[in-house]
Design a protein around this motif. Structure first.
Motif, PDB file in Angstrom:
ATOM      1  N   UNK A 126       0.841  -1.191   0.000  1.00 26.57           N
ATOM      2  CA  UNK A 126       0.000   0.000   0.000  1.00 26.57           C
ATOM      3  C   UNK A 126       0.880   1.246   0.000  1.00 26.57           C
ATOM      4  N   UNK A 127       0.375   2.294  -0.642  1.00 23.25           N
ATOM      5  CA  UNK A 127       1.086   3.557  -0.640  1.00 23.25           C
ATOM      6  C   UNK A 127       0.736   4.304   0.634  1.00 23.25           C
ATOM      7  N   UNK A 128       1.733   4.568   1.425  1.00 22.74           N
ATOM      8  CA  UNK A 128       1.492   5.289   2.672  1.00 22.74           C
ATOM      9  C   UNK A 128       2.262   6.604   2.629  1.00 22.74           C
ATOM     10  N   UNK A 129       1.762   7.514   1.837  1.00 17.71           N
ATOM     11  CA  UNK A 129       2.398   8.809   1.707  1.00 17.71           C
ATOM     12  C   UNK A 129       1.630   9.816   2.546  1.00 17.71           C
ATOM     13  N   UNK A 130       2.383  10.637   3.265  1.00 18.13           N
ATOM     14  CA  UNK A 130       1.762  11.651   4.098  1.00 18.13           C
ATOM     15  C   UNK A 130       1.905  12.983   3.372  1.00 18.13           C
ATOM     16  N   UNK A 131       0.790  13.641   3.160  1.00 16.47           N
ATOM     17  CA  UNK A 131       0.830  14.910   2.449  1.00 16.47           C
ATOM     18  C   UNK A 131       1.230  16.027   3.407  1.00 16.47           C
ATOM     19  N   UNK A 132       1.585  17.159   2.836  1.00 16.53           N
ATOM     20  CA  UNK A 132       1.998  18.293   3.663  1.00 16.53           C
ATOM     21  C   UNK A 132       0.839  18.816   4.493  1.00 16.53           C
ATOM     22  N   UNK A 133      -0.397  18.670   4.001  1.00 20.79           N
ATOM     23  CA  UNK A 133      -1.557  19.093   4.781  1.00 20.79           C
ATOM     24  C   UNK A 133      -1.675  18.273   6.053  1.00 20.79           C
ATOM     25  N   UNK A 134      -1.388  16.982   5.949  1.00 25.58           N
ATOM     26  CA  UNK A 134      -1.439  16.138   7.136  1.00 25.58           C
ATOM     27  C   UNK A 134      -0.371  16.552   8.138  1.00 25.58           C
ATOM     28  N   UNK A 135       0.811  16.887   7.628  1.00 20.55           N
ATOM     29  CA  UNK A 135       1.878  17.320   8.523  1.00 20.55           C
ATOM     30  C   UNK A 135       1.525  18.632   9.204  1.00 20.55           C
ATOM     31  N   UNK A 136       0.905  19.553   8.460  1.00 20.08           N
ATOM     32  CA  UNK A 136       0.506  20.824   9.072  1.00 20.08           C
ATOM     33  C   UNK A 136      -0.543  20.575  10.144  1.00 20.08           C
ATOM     34  N   UNK A 137      -1.468  19.667   9.861  1.00 20.95           N
ATOM     35  CA  UNK A 137      -2.493  19.336  10.850  1.00 20.95           C
ATOM     36  C   UNK A 137      -1.844  18.761  12.100  1.00 20.95           C
ATOM     37  N   UNK A 138      -0.840  17.881  11.931  1.00 20.31           N
ATOM     38  CA  UNK A 138      -0.168  17.296  13.086  1.00 20.31           C
ATOM     39  C   UNK A 138       0.570  18.359  13.895  1.00 20.31           C
ATOM     40  N   UNK A 139       1.207  19.310  13.208  1.00 19.83           N
ATOM     41  CA  UNK A 139       1.907  20.382  13.917  1.00 19.83           C
ATOM     42  C   UNK A 139       0.919  21.238  14.700  1.00 19.83           C
ATOM     43  N   UNK A 140      -0.221  21.562  14.074  1.00 22.84           N
ATOM     44  CA  UNK A 140      -1.231  22.345  14.777  1.00 22.84           C
ATOM     45  C   UNK A 140      -1.760  21.576  15.988  1.00 22.84           C
ATOM     46  N   UNK A 141      -1.939  20.282  15.820  1.00 21.83           N
ATOM     47  CA  UNK A 141      -2.427  19.462  16.927  1.00 21.83           C
ATOM     48  C   UNK A 141      -1.419  19.439  18.076  1.00 21.83           C
ATOM     49  N   UNK A 142      -0.123  19.305  17.742  1.00 21.08           N
ATOM     50  CA  UNK A 142       0.908  19.305  18.782  1.00 21.08           C
ATOM     51  C   UNK A 142       0.935  20.638  19.517  1.00 21.08           C
ATOM     52  N   UNK A 143       0.863  21.734  18.769  1.00 27.86           N
ATOM     53  CA  UNK A 143       0.855  23.051  19.401  1.00 27.86           C
ATOM     54  C   UNK A 143      -0.368  23.207  20.304  1.00 27.86           C
ATOM     55  N   UNK A 144      -1.498  22.737  19.809  1.00 26.06           N
ATOM     56  CA  UNK A 144      -2.729  22.837  20.593  1.00 26.06           C
ATOM     57  C   UNK A 144      -2.634  22.013  21.867  1.00 26.06           C
ATOM     58  N   UNK A 145      -2.061  20.799  21.764  1.00 31.57           N
ATOM     59  CA  UNK A 145      -1.937  19.947  22.942  1.00 31.57           C
ATOM     60  C   UNK A 145      -0.952  20.543  23.946  1.00 31.57           C
ATOM     61  N   UNK A 146       0.115  21.194  23.461  1.00 26.11           N
ATOM     62  CA  UNK A 146       1.052  21.861  24.367  1.00 26.11           C
ATOM     63  C   UNK A 146       0.353  23.002  25.097  1.00 26.11           C
ATOM     64  N   UNK A 147      -0.455  23.761  24.364  1.00 26.30           N
ATOM     65  CA  UNK A 147      -1.181  24.866  24.996  1.00 26.30           C
ATOM     66  C   UNK A 147      -2.141  24.342  26.060  1.00 26.30           C
ATOM     67  N   UNK A 148      -2.774  23.227  25.789  1.00 25.03           N
ATOM     68  CA  UNK A 148      -3.699  22.644  26.762  1.00 25.03           C
ATOM     69  C   UNK A 148      -2.943  22.187  28.003  1.00 25.03           C
ATOM     70  N   UNK A 149      -1.774  21.556  27.795  1.00 26.48           N
ATOM     71  CA  UNK A 149      -0.970  21.113  28.940  1.00 26.48           C
ATOM     72  C   UNK A 149      -0.524  22.301  29.782  1.00 26.48           C
ATOM     73  N   UNK A 150      -0.074  23.371  29.104  1.00 27.39           N
ATOM     74  CA  UNK A 150       0.339  24.564  29.836  1.00 27.39           C
ATOM     75  C   UNK A 150      -0.822  25.144  30.630  1.00 27.39           C
ATOM     76  N   UNK A 151      -2.003  25.168  30.016  1.00 26.86           N
ATOM     77  CA  UNK A 151      -3.175  25.701  30.704  1.00 26.86           C
ATOM     78  C   UNK A 151      -3.543  24.826  31.898  1.00 26.86           C
ATOM     79  N   UNK A 152      -3.399  23.516  31.755  1.00 29.46           N
ATOM     80  CA  UNK A 152      -3.698  22.621  32.869  1.00 29.46           C
ATOM     81  C   UNK A 152      -2.716  22.840  34.015  1.00 29.46           C
TER      82      UNK A 152
END
Length: 163
Positions: free
Chosen positions: A27-53
């Motif tokens: 199977x082709x398992x290619x990750x597009x740049x949109x997926x990577x941007x989504x992952x970066x946004x998710x990581x930033x969001x999770x860090x912000x949530x941890x800081x807020x907690x």
């Protein structure tokens, strides 16, 4: 007379079985740049949530101290802050990890044989259907040949009677 040789099942016509590893790696398992941007946004969001907690935990502890009218020394405050930071690092207890792995192993052990058996049944039934089609065509060819044989016998009998 028709030729039924082209109806026989050839090797290239058979459906080839693939094992699990071939299915995974073909199977082709290619990750597009949109997926990577989504992952970066998710990581930033999770860090912000941890800081807020962490901030909310510190605020609640501070409010509890104020409500109890307890004056802490600077050293005690630093110890409490260090404990909060250690607890908020996201450590997962070993029992929880082992329970999750045990549960995953149980689910895999339960469903992998079922999937394997269903796949084998599917491929076998496909081959049976193709063989059944060949059998039907060969039976039809046999009837046709028997009819031709009867016609030839009848012609020979009538031909012998004419003499």
């Amino acid at each position: 007379m028709e030729n039924y040789e082209n109806l026989r099942l050839e090797e290239k016509d058979k459906i080839k079985k693939m094992n699990v590893f071939q299915r995974i790696f073909t199977k082709d398992s290619q990750i597009s740049s949109e997926d990577l941007e989504f992952l970066e946004e998710y990581e930033n969001h999770s860090k912000n949530i941890k800081d807020a907690q962490e901030k909310s935990e510190i605020d609640t502890l501070y409010l509890q101290q104020q409500n109890a009218n307890i004056s802490l020394k600077i050293e005690e405050k630093e110890e409490i802050l260090e404990e909060l930071v250690k607890n908020s690092e996201g450590e997962i207890p070993f029992k929880m990890v082992s329970f999750v792995f045990l549960l995953m192993f149980f689910v895999l052990a339960l469903f992998v044989p079922k999937i394997y058996i269903r796949n084998n049944i599917y491929f076998t039934s496909r081959n049976i259907i193709q063989l059944q089609a060949q059998l039907d065509s060969l039976n039809e060819e046999n009837r046709h040949i028997k009819k031709q044989l009867e016609d030839i016998k009848f012609k020979n009998l009538t031909h012998e009677l004419d003499f």
